[in-house]
Design an enzyme around this catalytic site. Sequence first.
Site, PDB file in Angstrom:
ATOM      1  N   GLU A   1       0.824  -1.207   0.000  1.00 52.87           N
ATOM      2  CA  GLU A   1       0.000   0.000   0.000  1.00 52.87           C
ATOM      3  C   GLU A   1       0.859   1.257   0.000  1.00 52.87           C
ATOM      4  O   GLU A   1       0.694   2.149  -0.829  1.00 52.87           O
ATOM      5  CB  GLU A   1      -0.910   0.001   1.225  1.00 52.87           C
ATOM      6  CG  GLU A   1      -1.855   1.174   1.301  1.00 52.87           C
ATOM      7  CD  GLU A   1      -2.858   1.170   0.168  1.00 52.87           C
ATOM      8  OE1 GLU A   1      -2.922   2.191  -0.531  1.00 52.87           O
ATOM      9  OE2 GLU A   1      -3.544   0.160  -0.024  1.00 52.87           O
TER      10      GLU A   1
ATOM     11  N   ASP B   1       1.624   4.084  -3.042  1.00 57.09           N
ATOM     12  CA  ASP B   1       1.286   5.497  -2.923  1.00 57.09           C
ATOM     13  C   ASP B   1       2.458   6.392  -3.292  1.00 57.09           C
ATOM     14  O   ASP B   1       2.323   7.340  -4.078  1.00 57.09           O
ATOM     15  CB  ASP B   1       0.831   5.814  -1.495  1.00 57.09           C
ATOM     16  CG  ASP B   1      -0.569   5.298  -1.191  1.00 57.09           C
ATOM     17  OD1 ASP B   1      -1.352   5.137  -2.145  1.00 57.09           O
ATOM     18  OD2 ASP B   1      -0.882   5.054  -0.017  1.00 57.09           O
TER      19      ASP B   1
ATOM     20  N   SER C   1      -6.948   2.265  -4.550  1.00 61.29           N
ATOM     21  CA  SER C   1      -5.888   2.885  -3.761  1.00 61.29           C
ATOM     22  C   SER C   1      -4.774   3.398  -4.654  1.00 61.29           C
ATOM     23  O   SER C   1      -3.924   4.168  -4.197  1.00 61.29           O
ATOM     24  CB  SER C   1      -5.316   1.895  -2.743  1.00 61.29           C
ATOM     25  OG  SER C   1      -4.806   0.760  -3.390  1.00 61.29           O
TER      26      SER C   1
END
Length: 649
Positions: free
Chosen positions: A287, A291, A566
Amino acid sequence: MRSIFLEFLLAFVATAQSAAVPSSHVLHEKRDPASSKQWVRREKLASTEILPMRIGLKQRNLHRGHDFLMDNSHPDSANYGKHWTSSQIIDMFAPEQKSVDAVQEWLDGFGIGPRRVSRSQNKGWLAFDATTEAEESLLHTEYHHYEHRSLGHTTLACESYHLPKHIQEHVDYITPGIKLFASTKNRRNLKRGFAAGELSTCDEFITPACIRSLYNVPEIPEYAKTGPRVDNSMGVFEEGDFYSPKDLEKDLFFANFTPRIPRGTRPIPALIDGSDLHTDVLWAGGESNLDFQLAYPLIFPQNITLFQTDDRYYAATAGPRSGFFNTFLDGIDESYCKYSAFGETGDDSKLDPKYPDPMVWGFQGKTMCGVFKPTKVISISYGGQESDLPAYYQQRQCNEFMKLGLQGHSVFFASGDTGVAGAPRPLLGKDRCLGPNSTIFSPAWPNTCPYVTNVGATKVFPNRSVRDPESAVVDPPGHPWRVAYSSGGGFSNIYARPDYQKHAVSKYLRDHKPPYPCYESISNSSFDKHGGLFNRLGRAYPDVAANGDNIVVYINGEFQISGGTSASTPIFAFLINRINELHLNAGKSTVGFINPALYSHPEMLNDITNGTNPGCGTAGFSAAPGWDPVTGLGTPNFPKMVKLFMNLP
């Protein structure tokens, strides 16, 4: 002897009072059984256990919050861009003194005097500690331990609670209360293996060059010539997942795709409540790496602020706590710290992280409140479902996002990766849907809050190029992910449709009517009794979309591909951060809450008309011309977005 007799008498009175609900009281909250099917009620709490009680008072003017925000965020308003200060926020929404006095008088009758009760910085909460027996007597309820069937997490709650009739009008909701919660991260499983390529392979591997080409984004930002503002860092929220500096370094991701970014470029740490930076590559999280590897190529030389929350113990178990996002909101807004009593400040000691933490590696300080300045753009790729939490809890958190918008902040959330359903239950692999037969679509939280911007996911068609129209993500199980993946979207069961999107959503429902029965109700527990699958009156999401499939990342020193909303969310958010930089350099304010501008000028987006978001045994909704509940208004057209926003005050 007298004190012992008095304690015995109070205990007897408490037992008698909790035995039956008197006619002077009314039901204030009751949990919908359908929302707690995954939770098993266990043993009753011990009567002597100390619980922290927080009473959320009804704030003034919250019904005007929508209008206030539209006044400074709608492009046609004379007050566009005139953002509020934090003190203005507190003064406008603080509860009336008569509410404080009425609730305190009620507590006085139970021996809970003003010296035991503290008030939060934002004036919205009263807090004190009491035994389980005393709180059960006060609320005419019973507290039990609850265990999640598949995750094994435990929490405490009651099925319902009651308030005196004359007190109910002053109280929003109370904790510990009826809420049960388990959150999810909106990120796909990773697939190993990647051969670096250029634009010709964007249908298989999305690189920074692909993203720039898809949305017409110059590689070198205009502000790179003079240097970015130090106060315009981009914010990214993370919990229980850690980025690897080595995966960013010059000999890995940056070297392959953006060699202009120098070795040692790393986000600014805003470490909340004992959170840590795990620099060893073995800690690398998909994750966080996703990002930052998406972010830096789009905004460098502007920097990124990492809002990493909670110490190792709580981060490792992140998710089942009802206070998810609350430690973050505490950290950036002192007034949001709801609980303070007996010299201790923090959130719900049973459901939220409790500091000081006695565990090994536990954070030994108190809960951080207002320690970090919130960035003007914040990207969040975590969330849960509306049905996980009572409406009161969600609405209170939503109001904090409204207040951030009033102050010129833009908050982006990933719309989810399971279409119209909730995330699959661990081990069972089934959609989480609502209703007695698990057929009703499950809207996401906090996505349906009207004051955040939701980002859905698109992809490049196989054997197509970045110059061809994208499609909504629809990946069946095994192609390429282990589980099915489609862009989350739908309609709220809690929030009514905000004015800024009424025209676009009504047009979709009229011109592209979904082939499912619907219901019309704004209540988290009032679903249609005649087979309706979605609420046609609710706040609709997502608002926009961006690419979220086959994204190239470096994890543990290896090329891999990742995906999910995401990925879409930081892409869109980072572009808004670049526009903020242009605004600030031109002497303008930040763009703040952008939804009214987006819906007023959808021409600045690339309309997506292909794809669906299946779930709950259906094909879900379909993408269509204009807004749709799969890809929203569409993907960024950066030059058009720059032109539109730069023409605003």
